[in-house]
Design an enzyme around this catalytic site. Structure first.
Site, PDB file in Angstrom:
ATOM      1  N   LYS A   1      -6.143  10.278   0.449  1.00 29.17           N
ATOM      2  CA  LYS A   1      -6.072   8.986   1.139  1.00 29.17           C
ATOM      3  C   LYS A   1      -7.233   8.148   0.619  1.00 29.17           C
ATOM      4  O   LYS A   1      -8.389   8.417   0.929  1.00 29.17           O
ATOM      5  CB  LYS A   1      -6.181   9.217   2.657  1.00 29.17           C
ATOM      6  CG  LYS A   1      -6.161   7.945   3.483  1.00 29.17           C
ATOM      7  CD  LYS A   1      -6.225   8.268   4.968  1.00 29.17           C
ATOM      8  CE  LYS A   1      -6.668   7.061   5.764  1.00 29.17           C
ATOM      9  NZ  LYS A   1      -6.898   7.373   7.184  1.00 29.17           N
TER      10      LYS A   1
ATOM     11  N   SER B   1     -13.274   1.543   9.929  1.00 24.84           N
ATOM     12  CA  SER B   1     -12.531   1.585   8.669  1.00 24.84           C
ATOM     13  C   SER B   1     -13.175   0.712   7.598  1.00 24.84           C
ATOM     14  O   SER B   1     -13.621  -0.406   7.861  1.00 24.84           O
ATOM     15  CB  SER B   1     -11.098   1.110   8.898  1.00 24.84           C
ATOM     16  OG  SER B   1     -10.411   1.064   7.672  1.00 24.84           O
ATOM     17  N   ALA B   2     -13.165   1.241   6.370  1.00 24.62           N
ATOM     18  CA  ALA B   2     -13.648   0.469   5.222  1.00 24.62           C
ATOM     19  C   ALA B   2     -12.743  -0.733   4.932  1.00 24.62           C
ATOM     20  O   ALA B   2     -13.117  -1.613   4.151  1.00 24.62           O
ATOM     21  CB  ALA B   2     -13.743   1.379   3.995  1.00 24.62           C
ATOM     22  N   ASP B   3     -11.571  -0.768   5.572  1.00 21.83           N
ATOM     23  CA  ASP B   3     -10.696  -1.942   5.408  1.00 21.83           C
ATOM     24  C   ASP B   3     -11.424  -3.232   5.804  1.00 21.83           C
ATOM     25  O   ASP B   3     -11.196  -4.290   5.204  1.00 21.83           O
ATOM     26  CB  ASP B   3      -9.454  -1.824   6.307  1.00 21.83           C
ATOM     27  CG  ASP B   3      -8.486  -0.726   5.874  1.00 21.83           C
ATOM     28  OD1 ASP B   3      -8.695  -0.114   4.814  1.00 21.83           O
ATOM     29  OD2 ASP B   3      -7.507  -0.505   6.621  1.00 21.83           O
TER      30      ASP B   3
ATOM     31  N   LYS C   1      -3.969  -1.696  14.561  1.00 21.15           N
ATOM     32  CA  LYS C   1      -3.233  -0.795  15.439  1.00 21.15           C
ATOM     33  C   LYS C   1      -3.896  -0.710  16.799  1.00 21.15           C
ATOM     34  O   LYS C   1      -5.114  -0.629  16.919  1.00 21.15           O
ATOM     35  CB  LYS C   1      -3.167   0.592  14.806  1.00 21.15           C
ATOM     36  CG  LYS C   1      -1.974   0.726  13.884  1.00 21.15           C
ATOM     37  CD  LYS C   1      -1.868   2.096  13.328  1.00 21.15           C
ATOM     38  CE  LYS C   1      -2.478   2.299  12.038  1.00 21.15           C
ATOM     39  NZ  LYS C   1      -3.391   1.975  11.251  1.00 21.15           N
TER      40      LYS C   1
ATOM     41  N   GLU D   1       0.831  -1.214   0.000  1.00 19.16           N
ATOM     42  CA  GLU D   1       0.000   0.000   0.000  1.00 19.16           C
ATOM     43  C   GLU D   1       0.863   1.262   0.000  1.00 19.16           C
ATOM     44  O   GLU D   1       2.074   1.190   0.245  1.00 19.16           O
ATOM     45  CB  GLU D   1      -0.922   0.007   1.220  1.00 19.16           C
ATOM     46  CG  GLU D   1      -0.180   0.080   2.540  1.00 19.16           C
ATOM     47  CD  GLU D   1      -1.009   0.707   3.652  1.00 19.16           C
ATOM     48  OE1 GLU D   1      -1.485   1.846   3.468  1.00 19.16           O
ATOM     49  OE2 GLU D   1      -1.144   0.064   4.708  1.00 19.16           O
TER      50      GLU D   1
ATOM     51  N   ASP E   1     -17.110   5.533  13.419  1.00 15.72           N
ATOM     52  CA  ASP E   1     -15.870   5.459  12.644  1.00 15.72           C
ATOM     53  C   ASP E   1     -15.343   4.029  12.613  1.00 15.72           C
ATOM     54  O   ASP E   1     -14.675   3.567  13.543  1.00 15.72           O
ATOM     55  CB  ASP E   1     -14.833   6.424  13.237  1.00 15.72           C
ATOM     56  CG  ASP E   1     -13.602   6.580  12.346  1.00 15.72           C
ATOM     57  OD1 ASP E   1     -13.447   5.798  11.386  1.00 15.72           O
ATOM     58  OD2 ASP E   1     -12.793   7.483  12.620  1.00 15.72           O
TER      59      ASP E   1
END
Ligand code: PSU
Ligand code: MN
Length: 304
Positions: free
Chosen positions: A89, A143-145, A162, A26, A141
């Protein structure tokens, strides 16, 4: 082949054509995750590590209306020098607009997975995935990950999520989305800078061959989506939980005070943790990425 606007580095195109191992990388970690010039050093070391381990690196980024799969030294350097407020981003939501507008964009885990799948790359190495942020019950919130891991067939090697995130909620969401979370070589999930998280891993595998075989088995079963391999940071480079947790708490409190939100949250926290640990968090971060690159190359070799 795909109709997507993609430019392949010659080395990557040849390897893919010949069925040789390729590992995707990435670029958000370069533009938004680490400061210059350590970001460029890290990116080049990661590419070298993948080559030394018998695979071809393909760093992915968007420039000039094209998805670049494999970057020249010049392109990598230019990207590493781009201020974080000038590179977009990119996640699933932004990729098409960035390409249409001809802007420069760095791919997150989600966008890198999309591009890797389009390119025919099955393995991807990074530092840590995005996840459920603390306080997500009010901020929403997430993440779309996580969604991407649930839908796109790429094996992602990370050192866990993380530790700035709400880890138990992150693992719960991955389970809901049907993502196999495979701890590599230990029973516990790692937590990025630390080997331990206090959370038992849902799945464990001990060899790159098994991880490659599991990906192939998913394909045979017609089960869509990716795999997350949670690879613990080497012991000699870890920052143990008792040391890193108070630092994380302080950075989170500051983010809250300064009303940092949305896409700024992760970069803000990483930068503050870097300052508060006097650079130690960055040194560990680089080492865990290199460690993930080695395992990803081994998985790519097993798949090829
Ligand atoms: N891991 C790092 N540094 C980073 C990231 C992960 O060590 O900068 C990036 C990845 O690109 C990941 C993104 O996909 O942060 C998650 O951002 P968000 O929480 O806004 O989805
Ligand atoms: Mn977010």
């Amino acid at each position: 082949m795909t109709d997507a606007p993609m430019t392949f580095a010659p080395e990557v195109a040849e390897a893919l054509k010949a069925g040789r191992p390729v590992v995707a990388l990435e670029s958000t970690i370069i533009t938004h995750g680490m400061p210059w010039p350590q970001n460029l050093e890290m990116a080049q070391k990661v590419e070298d590590t993948i080559r030394q381990n018998g695979a071809v690196p393909a760093t992915i980024a968007v420039m000039g209306g094209q998805i670049h799969v494999g970057l020249t030294t010049e392109a990598l350097t230019a990207l590493a020098q781009t201020p974080s407020d000038q590179a977009m981003k990119l996640s699933r939501a932004d990729l098409a607009v960035c390409l249409t507008n001809g802007r420069t964009g760095a791919t997150t885990v989600a966008a890198t997975m999309i591009c890797a799948e389009l390119a025919g790359i099955k393995v991807f190495a990074t530092g840590g995935i995005g996840g459920v942020h603390r306080g997500a019950e009010t901020s929403f919130d997430i993440s779309a990950d996580l969604q991407e891991l649930g839908r796109t067939a790429v094996t992602v090697v990370a050192a866990g999520a993380k530790a700035i995130l709400d880890l138990p909620k992150t693992w719960e969401v991955l389970e809901t989305l049907g993502v196999p979370v495979i701890a590599y070589g230990q029973d516990e999930l790692p937590a990025f800078w630390s080997r331990a998280s206090g959370i038992r891993a849902p799945l464990r595998m001990d060899s790159p061959e098994d991880i490659a075989a599991a990906a192939a088995m998913r394909a045979r079963l017609g089960v869509t989506g990716g795999q997350l391999v949670a690879n613990p940071i080497p012991a000699e480079h870890e920052i143990t939980r008792d040391v890193i947790m108070p630092v994380i708490e302080q950075a989170l409190a500051e983010a809250d005070d300064q009303k940092i939100a949305a896409k700024q949250v992760t970069p803000f926290l990483l930068q503050r943790i870097f300052e508060l640990t006097e650079g130690r968090s960055l040194a560990s971060n680089i080492e865990l990425v290199l460690n993930n690159a080695r395992l990803a190359a081994a998985i790519a070799r097993a798949m090829a």
